[in-house]
Scaffold this active site. Structure first.
Site, PDB file in Angstrom:
ATOM      1  CG  ASP A   1      51.144  34.810  36.701  1.00 46.76           C
ATOM      2  OD1 ASP A   1      50.159  34.267  36.849  1.00 46.76           O
ATOM      3  OD2 ASP A   1      51.936  34.220  37.134  1.00 46.76           O
TER       4      ASP A   1
ATOM      5  CB  CYS B   1      49.863  34.281  39.907  1.00 44.26           C
ATOM      6  SG  CYS B   1      50.112  33.855  41.809  1.00 44.26           S
TER       7      CYS B   1
ATOM      8  CB  THR C   1      50.264  28.760  43.228  1.00 43.63           C
ATOM      9  OG1 THR C   1      51.504  29.621  43.803  1.00 43.63           O
ATOM     10  CG2 THR C   1      51.205  27.514  43.016  1.00 43.63           C
ATOM     11  N   GLY C   2      48.393  31.488  43.528  1.00 44.14           N
ATOM     12  CA  GLY C   2      48.137  32.723  44.580  1.00 44.14           C
ATOM     13  C   GLY C   2      49.543  33.354  45.451  1.00 44.14           C
TER      14      GLY C   2
ATOM     15  CG  HIS D   1      37.652  38.257  61.928  1.00 43.65           C
ATOM     16  ND1 HIS D   1      38.106  36.947  62.904  1.00 43.65           N
ATOM     17  CD2 HIS D   1      36.157  38.543  62.407  1.00 43.65           C
ATOM     18  CE1 HIS D   1      36.766  36.371  63.440  1.00 43.65           C
ATOM     19  NE2 HIS D   1      36.192  37.662  62.884  1.00 43.65           N
TER      20      HIS D   1
ATOM     21  NE  ARG E   1      49.704  27.446  36.251  1.00 38.90           N
ATOM     22  CZ  ARG E   1      50.580  27.588  36.415  1.00 38.90           C
ATOM     23  NH1 ARG E   1      51.645  27.880  36.635  1.00 38.90           N
ATOM     24  NH2 ARG E   1      51.227  28.583  34.850  1.00 38.90           N
TER      25      ARG E   1
ATOM     26  CG  HIS F   1      38.513  42.293  64.317  1.00 35.69           C
ATOM     27  ND1 HIS F   1      39.120  41.238  64.557  1.00 35.69           N
ATOM     28  CD2 HIS F   1      37.081  42.000  64.344  1.00 35.69           C
ATOM     29  CE1 HIS F   1      37.836  40.513  64.787  1.00 35.69           C
ATOM     30  NE2 HIS F   1      36.507  40.839  65.254  1.00 35.69           N
TER      31      HIS F   1
HETATM   32  C1  RB5 Z   1      54.161  30.929  36.846  1.00 36.81           C
HETATM   33  O1  RB5 Z   1      54.473  29.444  35.778  1.00 36.81           O
HETATM   34  C2  RB5 Z   1      53.809  30.504  38.368  1.00 36.81           C
HETATM   35  O2  RB5 Z   1      55.064  30.567  38.464  1.00 36.81           O
HETATM   36  C3  RB5 Z   1      53.110  31.532  38.776  1.00 36.81           C
HETATM   37  O3  RB5 Z   1      52.003  32.109  38.391  1.00 36.81           O
HETATM   38  C4  RB5 Z   1      52.620  31.596  40.614  1.00 36.81           C
HETATM   39  O4  RB5 Z   1      52.216  30.607  40.321  1.00 36.81           O
HETATM   40  C5  RB5 Z   1      53.882  32.194  40.997  1.00 36.81           C
HETATM   41  O5  RB5 Z   1      53.614  32.510  42.325  1.00 36.81           O
END
Ligand code: RB5
Length: 141
Positions: A8, A65, A67-68, A98, A109, A133
């Protein structure tokens, strides 16, 4: 190996680095978007990458994204997808050895770009160990 890569807006800059890096590693890449910093919804891109893996169009996928976390939650709702959110190379390696993870999730981020590329390098180079596994993975189906 053919790798589907999606993000994203929160993962857009890291996605560009990863697509370039995978090319340097000699991997084939299918970039499914997003294509700018304009705000988009991460489940749409998780679906594109997961579909590419489910259909066999790609061998595995990488989702980024902010945070992932959103990408990993979204990806793991898709059948036959085992998505691993990794912040360093050790868990990236173990997710392959595994867990036979077929999607790697990263948070732009959260980790620096060098750590991210180290994770990607490790993840694409590591094979599933099988054996005990596989028996555990079979328990999901
Ligand atoms: C976008 O602002 C943010 O929410 C998205 O990239 C992600 O971190 C969501 O889990």
């Amino acid at each position: 190996m053919k790798i589907a890569v999606g993000s994203d807006h929160g993962g857009f800059e890291l996605k560009k680095l990863i697509v370039q890096f995978l090319g340097e590693l000699g991997q084939e890449v299918e970039s499914v978007g997003c294509h700018s910093l304009e705000s988009v919804d991460y489940p749409d891109f998780a679906e594109k990458v997961c579909t590419a893996v489910q259909t066999g169009a790609c061998d595995c996928g990488i989702l980024i994204c902010g945070t992932g976390i959103g990408m990993s939650i979204a990806a793991n709702r898709h059948k036959e997808i085992r998505a691993a959110l990794c912040h360093e190379a050790f868990t990236a390696r173990m997710s392959r050895e595994h867990n036979n993870a077929n999607v790697l999730c990263l948070g732009e981020r959260v980790i620096g770009s060098e750590v991210a590329l180290d994770i990607v390098r490790t993840w694409v180079a590591t094979e599933f160990a099988g054996g005990r596994h596989q028996k555990r993975l079979d328990m999901f189906s």
